[in-house]
Scaffold this active site. Structure first.
Site, PDB file in Angstrom:
ATOM      1  N   SER A  87      58.256  42.670   4.343  1.00  0.00           N
ATOM      2  CA  SER A  87      59.346  43.400   3.700  1.00  0.00           C
ATOM      3  C   SER A  87      58.882  44.788   3.274  1.00  0.00           C
ATOM      4  O   SER A  87      57.702  44.995   2.961  1.00  0.00           O
ATOM      5  CB  SER A  87      59.827  42.639   2.463  1.00  0.00           C
ATOM      6  OG  SER A  87      60.691  43.436   1.695  1.00  0.00           O
ATOM      7  N   TYR A 127      57.869  38.863  -5.319  1.00  0.00           N
ATOM      8  CA  TYR A 127      58.225  38.998  -3.898  1.00  0.00           C
ATOM      9  C   TYR A 127      57.307  40.013  -3.201  1.00  0.00           C
ATOM     10  O   TYR A 127      56.792  39.761  -2.103  1.00  0.00           O
ATOM     11  CB  TYR A 127      59.690  39.431  -3.824  1.00  0.00           C
ATOM     12  CG  TYR A 127      60.267  39.542  -2.434  1.00  0.00           C
ATOM     13  CD1 TYR A 127      60.624  38.397  -1.709  1.00  0.00           C
ATOM     14  CD2 TYR A 127      60.504  40.787  -1.857  1.00  0.00           C
ATOM     15  CE1 TYR A 127      61.183  38.512  -0.446  1.00  0.00           C
ATOM     16  CE2 TYR A 127      61.065  40.900  -0.601  1.00  0.00           C
ATOM     17  CZ  TYR A 127      61.408  39.755   0.104  1.00  0.00           C
ATOM     18  OH  TYR A 127      61.960  39.877   1.357  1.00  0.00           O
TER      19      TYR A 127
HETATM   20  P1  NDP Z   1      68.420  34.106   4.080  1.00  0.00           P
HETATM   21  O1  NDP Z   1      68.424  33.790   2.625  1.00  0.00           O
HETATM   22  O2  NDP Z   1      69.656  34.548   4.750  1.00  0.00           O
HETATM   23  O3  NDP Z   1      67.832  32.846   4.900  1.00  0.00           O
HETATM   24  C1  NDP Z   1      66.654  32.254   4.470  1.00  0.00           C
HETATM   25  C2  NDP Z   1      66.229  31.205   5.472  1.00  0.00           C
HETATM   26  O4  NDP Z   1      64.976  30.667   5.040  1.00  0.00           O
HETATM   27  C3  NDP Z   1      67.181  30.028   5.586  1.00  0.00           C
HETATM   28  O5  NDP Z   1      67.164  29.566   6.914  1.00  0.00           O
HETATM   29  C4  NDP Z   1      66.557  29.002   4.651  1.00  0.00           C
HETATM   30  O6  NDP Z   1      66.876  27.651   4.974  1.00  0.00           O
HETATM   31  C5  NDP Z   1      65.094  29.242   4.914  1.00  0.00           C
HETATM   32  N1  NDP Z   1      64.219  28.782   3.852  1.00  0.00           N
HETATM   33  C6  NDP Z   1      64.128  29.208   2.560  1.00  0.00           C
HETATM   34  N2  NDP Z   1      63.197  28.510   1.893  1.00  0.00           N
HETATM   35  C7  NDP Z   1      62.672  27.630   2.779  1.00  0.00           C
HETATM   36  C8  NDP Z   1      61.678  26.624   2.701  1.00  0.00           C
HETATM   37  N3  NDP Z   1      61.006  26.386   1.557  1.00  0.00           N
HETATM   38  N4  NDP Z   1      61.405  25.881   3.804  1.00  0.00           N
HETATM   39  C9  NDP Z   1      62.067  26.105   4.963  1.00  0.00           C
HETATM   40  N5  NDP Z   1      63.021  27.034   5.104  1.00  0.00           N
HETATM   41  C10 NDP Z   1      63.320  27.788   4.023  1.00  0.00           C
HETATM   42  O7  NDP Z   1      67.248  35.186   4.250  1.00  0.00           O
HETATM   43  P2  NDP Z   1      67.122  36.444   5.246  1.00  0.00           P
HETATM   44  O8  NDP Z   1      67.538  36.046   6.597  1.00  0.00           O
HETATM   45  O9  NDP Z   1      67.723  37.616   4.602  1.00  0.00           O
HETATM   46  O10 NDP Z   1      65.542  36.664   5.198  1.00  0.00           O
HETATM   47  C11 NDP Z   1      64.670  36.162   6.200  1.00  0.00           C
HETATM   48  C12 NDP Z   1      63.289  36.748   5.964  1.00  0.00           C
HETATM   49  O11 NDP Z   1      63.372  38.173   6.006  1.00  0.00           O
HETATM   50  C13 NDP Z   1      62.685  36.393   4.603  1.00  0.00           C
HETATM   51  O12 NDP Z   1      61.301  36.192   4.723  1.00  0.00           O
HETATM   52  C14 NDP Z   1      62.965  37.640   3.777  1.00  0.00           C
HETATM   53  O13 NDP Z   1      62.040  37.774   2.734  1.00  0.00           O
HETATM   54  C15 NDP Z   1      62.806  38.718   4.833  1.00  0.00           C
HETATM   55  N6  NDP Z   1      63.477  39.961   4.491  1.00  0.00           N
HETATM   56  C16 NDP Z   1      64.846  40.026   4.371  1.00  0.00           C
HETATM   57  C17 NDP Z   1      65.455  41.226   4.054  1.00  0.00           C
HETATM   58  C18 NDP Z   1      66.940  41.381   3.907  1.00  0.00           C
HETATM   59  O14 NDP Z   1      67.385  42.486   3.555  1.00  0.00           O
HETATM   60  N7  NDP Z   1      67.747  40.366   4.173  1.00  0.00           N
HETATM   61  C19 NDP Z   1      64.650  42.438   3.824  1.00  0.00           C
HETATM   62  C20 NDP Z   1      63.233  42.254   3.996  1.00  0.00           C
HETATM   63  C21 NDP Z   1      62.689  41.063   4.326  1.00  0.00           C
HETATM   64  P3  NDP Z   1      68.163  26.888   4.288  1.00  0.00           P
HETATM   65  O15 NDP Z   1      69.366  27.440   5.000  1.00  0.00           O
HETATM   66  O16 NDP Z   1      67.941  25.444   4.558  1.00  0.00           O
HETATM   67  O17 NDP Z   1      68.129  27.258   2.842  1.00  0.00           O
END
Ligand code: NDP
Length: 242
Positions: free
Chosen positions: A140, A153
């Site tokens: 990120s 984070y």
């Molecule tokens: P979302 O919140 O939309 O999705 C998160 C995903 O991670 C879901 O599929 C969720 O599963 C899964 N997840 C969360 N915790 C766990 C766990 N303990 N075990 C397995 N699966 C898990 O997030 P984003 O798509 O926005 O983010 C994806 C990645 O990108 C993250 O690492 C985030 O930090 C990074 N990121 C995102 C940004 C943004 O602006 N959106 C910016 C910078 C980085 P479930 O549906 O079952 O909860």
């Protein structure tokens, strides 16, 4: 058939990565923690387009679950090689540090940083033995420059950036590449409570990014077009920071 494993593939950026990897011919193992409906929707989107995928539900922050489910899949499929790993699952628990409960520090570090170690540990040895693999870690902007309200984070993502560079130096000779992708503001559930109208003014491209725009870079790094790139962090942030 080529195999790819994506953590947090049920929603947001992870879903876009799964869809695109499947379109490029990978059988995609879609990990998620709890949201069955969204995971099924991702699977249906892939199979509906003629692709191949399956769901692997477990909590990436729980080492026992990782070993049981992901390790169990490897044991049950000894002839199949997962050559692409996308460590994408992540959570936020934003708060100023002075108010941050220790549980929110631990939850974010466990899910975003420990998971990198737990999951990669399971898939690394088979990659090294076959001398073939590409690992992409979702980090990120926060982990690159720091962000108020995100001490936990930013620490987790900064840790993954350092781990990416270190692991890349360890395993390059064995044909395994390790890179990171650093998104800025991307439209997903994670950012749905942010004030987009206000924040987009801080972005030179004047908008939030789409999950598909991050997935493009992940798929590039996964495949042979990135064959001489390792230990790199690629920003996908509309020009906020590099
Ligand atoms: P979302 O919140 O939309 O999705 C998160 C995903 O991670 C879901 O599929 C969720 O599963 C899964 N997840 C969360 N915790 C766990 C766990 N303990 N075990 C397995 N699966 C898990 O997030 P984003 O798509 O926005 O983010 C994806 C990645 O990108 C993250 O690492 C985030 O930090 C990074 N990121 C995102 C940004 C943004 O602006 N959106 C910016 C910078 C980085 P479930 O549906 O079952 O909860």
């Amino acid at each position: 058939m080529k195999y790819a494993f994506v953590t947090g593939g049920s929603r947001g950026i992870g879903r876009a990565v799964c869809v695109q990897l499947a379109a490029e011919g990978y059988h995609v193992l879609i990990n998620y923690r709890s949201n069955d409906a969204e995971a099924e929707a991702t699977l249906a989107q892939i199979t509906g387009a003629g692709g191949s995928a399956e769901l692997l539900k477990f909590d990436v922050s729980n080492n026992d679950e990782v070993n049981a489910v992901l390790g169990g899949w490897l044991t049950a499929n000894p002839d199949k090689h997962i050559e692409v790993l996308v460590n994408n699952a992540g959570i936020v628990r934003d708060n100023l540090m002075v108010f941050m409960p220790a549980e929110d520090w631990s939850a974010v570090l466990s899910t975003n940083l420990n998971s990198f170690f737990f999951v990669t540990k399971v898939l690394l040895q088979p990659m090294l033995i076959r001398r073939r693999g590409s690992i992409i870690n979702m980090v990120s902007l926060s982990g690159q420059k720091g962000q108020p309200g995100q001490v936990n984070y930013a620490a987790s993502k900064g840790g993954v950036i350092a781990a990416t560079k270190s692991l890349a130096a360890e395993v390059g000779k064995r044909g395994v590449r390790v890179n990171a992708v650093a998104p800025g503001f991307i439209t997903t559930e994670m950012t749905e409570n942010l004030n987009e109208a206000e924040l987009k003014a801080t972005v030179p491209l004047n908008r939030f990014g789409k999950p598909e725009e991050v997935a493009e870079v992940v798929c590039f790094l996964a495949g042979p077009k990135a064959s001489y790139i390792t230990g790199e962090v690629i920003s996908v942030n509309g020009g906020i920071f590099s």
